[in-house]
Design an enzyme around this catalytic site. Structure first.
Site, PDB file in Angstrom:
ATOM      1  CB  SER A 114      -0.846  -0.172   1.203  1.00 37.26           C
ATOM      2  OG  SER A 114      -1.896   0.905   1.285  1.00 37.26           O
ATOM      3  CG  HIS A 115       0.327   3.626   3.267  1.00 37.88           C
ATOM      4  ND1 HIS A 115      -0.415   2.604   3.541  1.00 37.88           N
ATOM      5  CD2 HIS A 115       0.878   3.810   4.587  1.00 37.88           C
ATOM      6  CE1 HIS A 115      -0.539   2.362   4.734  1.00 37.88           C
ATOM      7  NE2 HIS A 115       0.330   2.907   5.533  1.00 37.88           N
ATOM      8  CE  LYS A 127      -5.479  -6.082   0.193  1.00 37.76           C
ATOM      9  NZ  LYS A 127      -6.275  -5.028   0.493  1.00 37.76           N
ATOM     10  CG  ASP A 280      -2.915   3.765  -1.498  1.00 33.81           C
ATOM     11  OD1 ASP A 280      -3.704   3.722  -2.443  1.00 33.81           O
ATOM     12  OD2 ASP A 280      -2.909   2.975  -0.496  1.00 33.81           O
ATOM     13  CG  ASP A 282      -3.164  -0.452  -2.240  1.00 34.30           C
ATOM     14  OD1 ASP A 282      -2.685   0.401  -1.899  1.00 34.30           O
ATOM     15  OD2 ASP A 282      -3.871  -1.435  -1.799  1.00 34.30           O
ATOM     16  CG  ASP A 284      -6.297   0.591  -0.780  1.00 30.97           C
ATOM     17  OD1 ASP A 284      -5.409   1.595  -0.835  1.00 30.97           O
ATOM     18  OD2 ASP A 284      -6.242  -0.370  -0.202  1.00 30.97           O
ATOM     19  NE  ARG A 285      -4.011   4.116   2.972  1.00 30.91           N
ATOM     20  CZ  ARG A 285      -3.616   4.192   4.387  1.00 30.91           C
ATOM     21  NH1 ARG A 285      -2.857   5.290   4.583  1.00 30.91           N
ATOM     22  NH2 ARG A 285      -3.370   3.327   5.137  1.00 30.91           N
ATOM     23  CE  LYS A 379      -7.782   1.796   2.419  1.00 28.45           C
ATOM     24  NZ  LYS A 379      -7.438   0.667   3.142  1.00 28.45           N
TER      25      LYS A 379
END
Ligand code: VG1
Ligand code: CO
Length: 546
Positions: A114-115, A127, A280, A282, A284-285, A379
């Site tokens: 992710s971030h 994941k 971010d 991946d 999702d943010r 998200k």
């Protein structure tokens, strides 16, 4: 000929997934058989993958492509029938979620931290998402962890690597592999939910400009296709739009601390774009900005909830909403006035899955720059940006006007998160333990005029499957509707990170223009006192404030 071989292995003891999958330094993942063990443990637990379709992709960080090769060979040896992989190994987290649902896949594997920073010395992660498109529940990740501690062998097909750079169909033994365009299906879903024509008219007719910062991560290709090609946004609307293995050395975290280039652009004089956003690693943010204006993610969820019915994908209204515990209670006020349920869940998207599947909620979000809806089970950064663009096109108001009107109607929740990073793990545990022990006696005490009405360690019973998640964060509620929450991060790879979440509710509109940190200064001090942060962690100040 490629044949399945069984490789003897020895287990690792540290493969416990956290808030969002297993995250470790690349150097840890590159230890012999480390990745293989974990992937085999996933296939052992997810026996439903046999004979079925699996989706695989990642955020493009270092080790993404190598990991995909290993996963494909282990998948084929474990009887997976078909795999869809994004071209060059790229798929955003929301795109994986959508592909699982659209193609009725049995699951998906996402390679991302992710971030967290990437590169040879950065972080990597893996994941597993289940057939509803969402992150596997704790029962699944617990089972994988248990197995990983005693695993003695894995199955793999020893064969040449599969080229991932062309969209094509190839095979490993009987397993069909389709290398697909990562963007098109996702973009089509977005066009179903939002009024692309209206957004496009705003860009072509109203002199409206935007800047989207992909932070050298996975959303670049998605953003270029959707904002620049399909919506005709101003040229150069997407910056840092080519995914790089090390995110150009940066932290692909869309907040004011890390998306500095974007923030300064939005704060620059007359030529500043009308709208700014970032996503971010991946995808999702999201962070939403107006000219000289930052939208707090908790407010964003509340504003979305209040306005969803205006947008094509949500015109029949919303059934309910959910927010994670540390997310501000701004959305609660909206839900209350709309007469819909608002659920409070532990941190992490996996807790929203059942509520969405059961149609109890339509929208959900987290303070950590995450929002989403029932369109997928993750998200979704680009989705949130499109939501705001569509809303602006309908309301013909600036980001700031929309937020200020919202506060006027519902009151304003000043909100901040203070992160104390890379602190000693034992000290962090002690701090939380100390708070737990005090919790029974804190109620009734007063700090600088704020009186504590409740202090507990949050636990959650999932209303759909009745599973229970305990010790999810210490929450302290005050009689003036302010609140402090403490918890330890479950995504870090170095020591512990203490997160302190602070909010304060203000209805008086003359008090709505304060700077956030000064509006919350007294509660920040109280948060340090109650938890004795200096004594336990030897820190005077937080490292990152968002
Ligand atoms: C953080 C956030 C949490 C989020 C998680 C995964 O977890 O606080 O809200 O769901 O990251 O987001 P933690 O345990 O470090 O506080 V992402 O974009 O990394 O998939
Ligand atoms: Co993410």
């Amino acid at each position: 000929m490629s044949t399945t071989v069984t490789i003897e292995t020895t287990p690792y003891s540290d493969q416990k997934p956290g808030t969002s999958g297993l995250r470790k330094k690349v150097t840890v993942f590159r230890q012999p058989r480390y990745l293989e063990n974990f992937v085999q443990a996933i296939f052992n637990v997810a026996s439903e993958l046999k004979g079925q379709l699996l989706i695989v992709g990642g955020d493009g960080r270092y080790y993404n492509q190598q990991a995909i090769q290993v996963i494909l060979k282990i998948a084929a040896a474990n009887g997976v029938k078909q795999v869809m992989v994004g071209q060059n190994g790229l798929l955003s987290t929301p795109a994986v979620s959508h592909l699982i649902r659209k193609n009725k896949a049995a699951g998906g594997i996402i390679l991302s931290a992710s971030h967290n920073p990437g590169g040879v010395d950065g972080d990597f992660g893996i994941k597993f998402n289940i057939s509803n498109g969402g992150p596997a529940p704790t029962s699944f990740t617990d089972a994988v962890f248990e197995l990983s501690k005693s695993i003695s062998q894995y199955q793999i097909i020893e064969t040449a690597d599969i080229p991932l750079s062309e969209q094509q169909q190839v095979f490993i033994a009987d397993m069909q592999i389709n290398i697909i365009d990562p963007v098109s299906d996702y973009a089509a879903l977005m066009a179903e939910l939002f009024d692309f024509q209206k957004i496009k008219s705003m860009f072509t007719g109203d002199n409206f400009t935007m800047c989207f910062d992909a932070m050298h991560a996975v959303t670049g290709p998605y953003a270029k296709e959707i904002f620049e090609n399909q919506l005709s946004a101003n040229s150069g609307a997407v910056i840092n739009g080519v995914p790089l293995e090390d995110f150009a050395g940066g932290h692909p975290d869309p907040n004011l601390a890390h998306a500095i280039e974007l923030a300064s652009l939005l704060n620059s004089g007359l030529n500043a774009p009308d709208f700014g956003a970032a996503s971010d690693g991946d995808g999702d943010r999201n962070m939403i900005l107006g000219q000289h204006f930052f939208v707090n993610p908790s407010d964003s969820l509340a504003i979305m909830t209040a306005n969803a019915h205006l947008l094509p994908g949500y015109k029949s209204g919303i059934s309910g909403v959910a927010r994670s515990l540390p997310t501000s209670r701004a959305v609660d006020k909206v839900a209350e006035s709309m007469g819909i349920r608002c659920y409070e869940t532990p941190t992490g998207w996996k807790y929203f899955g059942n509520l969405l599947d059961d149609k109890r909620i339509t929208l959900c979000g987290e303070e950590s720059f995450g929002s989403g809806s029932d369109h997928i089970r993750e998200k979704d950064g680009i989705w949130a940006v499109l939501f705001w663009l569509n809303l602006i096109a309908i309301k013909q108001q600036s980001v700031e006007q929309i937020a200020r009107e919202h506060w006027k109607q519902y009151g304003r929740h000043y909100y901040t998160r203070h992160d104390y990073e890379a602190i000693d793990s034992e000290a962090a545990e002690n701090l939380i333990q100390h708070l737990r022990e005090q919790s029974a006696t804190l109620a009734g005490k007063e700090y600088a005029g704020h009186k504590i009405t409740l202090c507990d360690d949050f636990s959650y019973r999932d209303p759909v499957d009745n599973s229970i998640a305990e010790k999810q964060g210490i929450r302290i509620l005050f009689d003036d509707e302010s609140r402090i929450v403490y918890r330890l991060s479950g995504t870090g790879t170095e020591g512990a990170t203490l997160r302190v979440y602070i909010e304060n509710y203000v209805t008086d509109t003359t008090q709505h223009t304060l700077e956030t940190q000064s509006a919350l200064a007294d509660l920040v001090e109280i948060s340090k006192n109650i938890a004795q942060i200096k004594t336990h962690c030897n820190r005077e100040q937080a490292d990152v404030i968002t």
